[in-house]
Scaffold this motif. Structure first.
Motif, PDB file in Angstrom:
ATOM      1  N   VAL A 181       0.922  -1.247  -0.094  1.00  0.00           N
ATOM      2  CA  VAL A 181       0.051   0.043  -0.076  1.00  0.00           C
ATOM      3  C   VAL A 181       0.922   1.316  -0.217  1.00  0.00           C
ATOM      4  O   VAL A 181       0.538   2.360  -0.846  1.00  0.00           O
ATOM      5  CB  VAL A 181      -0.999   0.065   1.214  1.00  0.00           C
ATOM      6  CG1 VAL A 181      -1.710   1.229   1.428  1.00  0.00           C
ATOM      7  CG2 VAL A 181      -2.060  -1.282   1.229  1.00  0.00           C
ATOM      8  N   LYS A 182       2.003   1.197   0.965  1.00  0.00           N
ATOM      9  CA  LYS A 182       2.842   2.307   0.879  1.00  0.00           C
ATOM     10  C   LYS A 182       3.381   2.560  -0.451  1.00  0.00           C
ATOM     11  O   LYS A 182       3.739   3.443  -1.144  1.00  0.00           O
ATOM     12  CB  LYS A 182       3.985   2.229   1.721  1.00  0.00           C
ATOM     13  CG  LYS A 182       3.229   2.040   3.361  1.00  0.00           C
ATOM     14  CD  LYS A 182       4.407   1.944   4.282  1.00  0.00           C
ATOM     15  CE  LYS A 182       3.904   1.915   5.951  1.00  0.00           C
ATOM     16  NZ  LYS A 182       5.098   1.564   6.783  1.00  0.00           N
ATOM     17  N   THR A 183       3.900   1.415  -1.126  1.00  0.00           N
ATOM     18  CA  THR A 183       4.268   1.512  -2.638  1.00  0.00           C
ATOM     19  C   THR A 183       3.500   2.190  -3.494  1.00  0.00           C
ATOM     20  O   THR A 183       3.881   3.090  -4.270  1.00  0.00           O
ATOM     21  CB  THR A 183       4.665   0.189  -3.034  1.00  0.00           C
ATOM     22  OG1 THR A 183       5.698  -0.390  -2.142  1.00  0.00           O
ATOM     23  CG2 THR A 183       5.228   0.267  -4.403  1.00  0.00           C
ATOM     24  N   LEU A 184       2.326   1.777  -3.349  1.00  0.00           N
ATOM     25  CA  LEU A 184       0.960   2.367  -4.235  1.00  0.00           C
ATOM     26  C   LEU A 184       1.163   3.710  -4.334  1.00  0.00           C
ATOM     27  O   LEU A 184       0.864   4.698  -5.006  1.00  0.00           O
ATOM     28  CB  LEU A 184      -0.094   1.663  -4.176  1.00  0.00           C
ATOM     29  CG  LEU A 184      -0.291   0.336  -4.759  1.00  0.00           C
ATOM     30  CD1 LEU A 184      -1.738  -0.118  -4.373  1.00  0.00           C
ATOM     31  CD2 LEU A 184      -0.036   0.404  -6.162  1.00  0.00           C
ATOM     32  N   LEU A 227       4.025  10.211  -7.380  1.00  0.00           N
ATOM     33  CA  LEU A 227       5.215  10.487  -8.435  1.00  0.00           C
ATOM     34  C   LEU A 227       4.542  10.258  -9.630  1.00  0.00           C
ATOM     35  O   LEU A 227       5.156  10.398 -10.876  1.00  0.00           O
ATOM     36  CB  LEU A 227       6.148   9.529  -8.268  1.00  0.00           C
ATOM     37  CG  LEU A 227       7.109   9.685  -7.116  1.00  0.00           C
ATOM     38  CD1 LEU A 227       8.205   8.721  -7.010  1.00  0.00           C
ATOM     39  CD2 LEU A 227       7.790  11.047  -6.968  1.00  0.00           C
ATOM     40  N   LYS A 228       2.991  10.076 -10.018  1.00  0.00           N
ATOM     41  CA  LYS A 228       2.626   9.690 -11.142  1.00  0.00           C
ATOM     42  C   LYS A 228       3.106   8.743 -12.086  1.00  0.00           C
ATOM     43  O   LYS A 228       3.057   8.677 -12.991  1.00  0.00           O
ATOM     44  CB  LYS A 228       2.632  10.978 -12.041  1.00  0.00           C
ATOM     45  CG  LYS A 228       1.974  12.423 -11.465  1.00  0.00           C
ATOM     46  CD  LYS A 228       0.480  12.269 -11.249  1.00  0.00           C
ATOM     47  CE  LYS A 228      -0.123  13.476 -10.736  1.00  0.00           C
ATOM     48  NZ  LYS A 228       0.303  14.076  -9.325  1.00  0.00           N
ATOM     49  N   LEU A 229       3.628   7.482 -11.323  1.00  0.00           N
ATOM     50  CA  LEU A 229       3.972   6.338 -11.868  1.00  0.00           C
ATOM     51  C   LEU A 229       3.198   5.058 -11.683  1.00  0.00           C
ATOM     52  O   LEU A 229       3.728   4.152 -12.043  1.00  0.00           O
ATOM     53  CB  LEU A 229       5.486   6.332 -11.179  1.00  0.00           C
ATOM     54  CG  LEU A 229       6.534   7.217 -11.601  1.00  0.00           C
ATOM     55  CD1 LEU A 229       7.733   7.018 -10.864  1.00  0.00           C
ATOM     56  CD2 LEU A 229       6.972   7.288 -13.246  1.00  0.00           C
ATOM     57  N   GLY A 230       2.081   5.312 -10.907  1.00  0.00           N
ATOM     58  CA  GLY A 230       1.192   4.106 -10.628  1.00  0.00           C
ATOM     59  C   GLY A 230       0.665   3.303 -11.924  1.00  0.00           C
ATOM     60  O   GLY A 230       0.706   2.077 -11.644  1.00  0.00           O
ATOM     61  N   PRO A 277      -0.276  -2.617 -15.672  1.00  0.00           N
ATOM     62  CA  PRO A 277       0.125  -1.493 -14.991  1.00  0.00           C
ATOM     63  C   PRO A 277       0.215  -2.001 -13.555  1.00  0.00           C
ATOM     64  O   PRO A 277      -0.441  -2.743 -13.141  1.00  0.00           O
ATOM     65  CB  PRO A 277      -1.111  -0.523 -14.965  1.00  0.00           C
ATOM     66  CG  PRO A 277      -1.900  -1.161 -16.045  1.00  0.00           C
ATOM     67  CD  PRO A 277      -1.719  -2.188 -16.270  1.00  0.00           C
ATOM     68  N   TYR A 278       1.534  -1.350 -12.906  1.00  0.00           N
ATOM     69  CA  TYR A 278       1.781  -1.873 -11.767  1.00  0.00           C
ATOM     70  C   TYR A 278       0.529  -1.652 -10.638  1.00  0.00           C
ATOM     71  O   TYR A 278       0.430  -2.467  -9.692  1.00  0.00           O
ATOM     72  CB  TYR A 278       3.076  -1.352 -11.059  1.00  0.00           C
ATOM     73  CG  TYR A 278       3.493  -1.844  -9.734  1.00  0.00           C
ATOM     74  CD1 TYR A 278       4.180  -2.991  -9.682  1.00  0.00           C
ATOM     75  CD2 TYR A 278       2.910  -1.317  -8.523  1.00  0.00           C
ATOM     76  CE1 TYR A 278       4.330  -3.632  -8.437  1.00  0.00           C
ATOM     77  CE2 TYR A 278       3.448  -1.634  -7.405  1.00  0.00           C
ATOM     78  CZ  TYR A 278       4.038  -2.667  -7.226  1.00  0.00           C
ATOM     79  OH  TYR A 278       4.402  -3.326  -6.086  1.00  0.00           O
ATOM     80  N   VAL A 338      10.612  -6.544 -16.263  1.00  0.00           N
ATOM     81  CA  VAL A 338      10.349  -5.513 -17.256  1.00  0.00           C
ATOM     82  C   VAL A 338       9.502  -4.506 -16.654  1.00  0.00           C
ATOM     83  O   VAL A 338       8.677  -4.486 -16.117  1.00  0.00           O
ATOM     84  CB  VAL A 338       9.855  -5.728 -18.523  1.00  0.00           C
ATOM     85  CG1 VAL A 338       9.845  -4.700 -19.521  1.00  0.00           C
ATOM     86  CG2 VAL A 338      10.434  -6.949 -19.146  1.00  0.00           C
ATOM     87  N   VAL A 339      10.078  -3.133 -16.664  1.00  0.00           N
ATOM     88  CA  VAL A 339       9.661  -2.010 -16.092  1.00  0.00           C
ATOM     89  C   VAL A 339       9.584  -0.803 -17.309  1.00  0.00           C
ATOM     90  O   VAL A 339      10.779  -0.578 -17.818  1.00  0.00           O
ATOM     91  CB  VAL A 339      10.212  -1.510 -15.006  1.00  0.00           C
ATOM     92  CG1 VAL A 339       9.737  -0.012 -14.536  1.00  0.00           C
ATOM     93  CG2 VAL A 339      10.166  -2.385 -13.796  1.00  0.00           C
ATOM     94  N   GLY A 340       8.199  -0.418 -17.571  1.00  0.00           N
ATOM     95  CA  GLY A 340       8.392   0.537 -18.751  1.00  0.00           C
ATOM     96  C   GLY A 340       9.175   0.235 -20.089  1.00  0.00           C
ATOM     97  O   GLY A 340       9.572   1.031 -20.817  1.00  0.00           O
ATOM     98  N   GLY A 341       8.762  -1.210 -20.226  1.00  0.00           N
ATOM     99  CA  GLY A 341       9.550  -1.722 -21.385  1.00  0.00           C
ATOM    100  C   GLY A 341      10.968  -1.894 -21.483  1.00  0.00           C
ATOM    101  O   GLY A 341      11.561  -2.410 -22.435  1.00  0.00           O
TER     102      GLY A 341
END
Length: 346
Positions: A42-45, A51-54, A108-109, A321-324
């Motif tokens: 939850v903290k990670t989310l 950071l607009k990276l969810g 999506p993560y 893989v993250v963001g390709g």
């Protein structure tokens, strides 16, 4: 009660437990809402959302720490059904090796990260139970094995355990819900309690034969009051051709069920002309004992704690893989791990 999907520490803090709650097990809604996750996800989310990276696209792989048999795949599919997540997996019931990738998830993560705890727990426990059931079945050869392990685990997970045992090769299960979830009917005879209350094995056997439906096997316990061989003959004489078998469940205080006991009961039944009567064995069974009892003449086995007490098979989920871009933490190889055994399941 349905709860909103947990995505922040404030929601964690606001989650309250009703004083009227009767059991500590999670509901389906609580699992789907994220209430069974480890709080650090939850903290990670929340960090990623800030950071607009969810919505970062990721590929995650799951691998086991030891070899075994995979179970729990359908529950994982159900966990992610309706979400923007694709899943590739070994088919349920497949054998796997240590460190082999058994499942791959893509999406999506913020659609899959919250459920890492739940999906790993589903696979770890179910695969451990299925693997134990496979070992018991292998020891029995062509003879049937039935899972009697529900009494050894919390009732909330008993159906999960017994379904996993069926995936592992067990021929039946005694837990009503566990069997039904696997598309089977529950199996079992009656416990020692009814014999102790009635006071006579033959009277119970005759009543069972009289009132139970025709498709219920006439299988009778014979170790409550008298010598097992003597009681087996009394029951066989009373029920005749309608008797399918007798069950030996001699307690450890009396030496348990031994190959010698099975041989004697088989011999005495045969000598009296009751060749059709099968010998069903239960009580503290494990593969080596099952194998020895099968050789001695046992026809079927009820296995409890060996299956229900099987340790989970530790599962690990890695982002590859993250963001390709291929990534991995130190000690792991970046990028997708090839495994042509994986099949698209969601």
């Amino acid at each position: 009660m349905e709860i909103k999907r947990i995505e922040s520490m404030e929601q964690v803090k606001q989650l309250t437990i009703s004083p009227e709650r009767k059991f500590y097990s999670a509901t389906h809604e609580e699992i789907l809402g994220g209430a069974t996750t480890d709080v650090y996800f939850v903290k990670t989310l929340e960090i990623l959302d800030h950071l607009k990276l969810g919505e970062t696209p990721v590929v995650a792989e799951i691998f086991p720490r030891r070899e075994g048999l995979l179970a729990g795949v359908q529950e994982v599919i159900n966990l992610f059904s309706g979400r923007d997540v694709s899943i590739w997996s070994l088919p349920e019931g497949s054998s796997f090796k240590a460190k082999e990738v058994v499942m791959r998830l893509e999406g999506p993560y913020n659609q899959l990260g919250l459920y890492e705890t739940a999906l790993l727990g589903i696979l770890a426990s179910s695969s451990g139970w299925a693997t134990a059931a496979r070992a018991a079945k292998k020891a029995a050869g062509q003879k049937p094995v039935y899972c009697f392990g529900a009494r050894h685990v919390h009732p909330a997970v008993a159906p999960v355990m017994e379904r996993a045992a069926l995936v592992g090769g067990a021929d039946g299960a005694s837990c009503i819900l566990g069997a039904k979830l696997a598309g089977k009917e529950p199996v079992g005879t009656v416990p020692h309690a009814v014999f102790l209350i009635v006071g006579d094995t033959v009277k119970v056997a005759r009543t069972y034969d009289e009132i139970m439906p025709p498709d219920a096997l006439r299988l009778v316990l014979v170790d409550t009051f008298k010598d097992e061989a003597e009681e087996a003959l009394r029951v066989a004489e009373a029920l005749g051709k309608s008797l399918h078998g007798i069950r030996l469940d001699t307690p450890s205080e009396r030496g348990g069920v031994t190959p010698e006991l099975v041989k004697e009961v088989r011999s005495r039944l045969d000598m009296a002309g009751y060749h059709h009567v099968k010998i069903f064995v239960s009580g503290g069974l494990y593969p080596e004992k099952i194998e020895a009892l099968a050789v001695a003449g046992a026809d079927a086995f009820g296995v409890g704690s060996f299956i229900s007490g099987a340790p989970p098979i530790d599962m690990t989920m890695d982002l590859k893989v993250v963001g390709g871009q291929a990534v991995a933490k130190r000690g792991r190889i970046p990028g997708i791990t090839p495994n042509d055994r994986l099949q698209k399941v969601l």
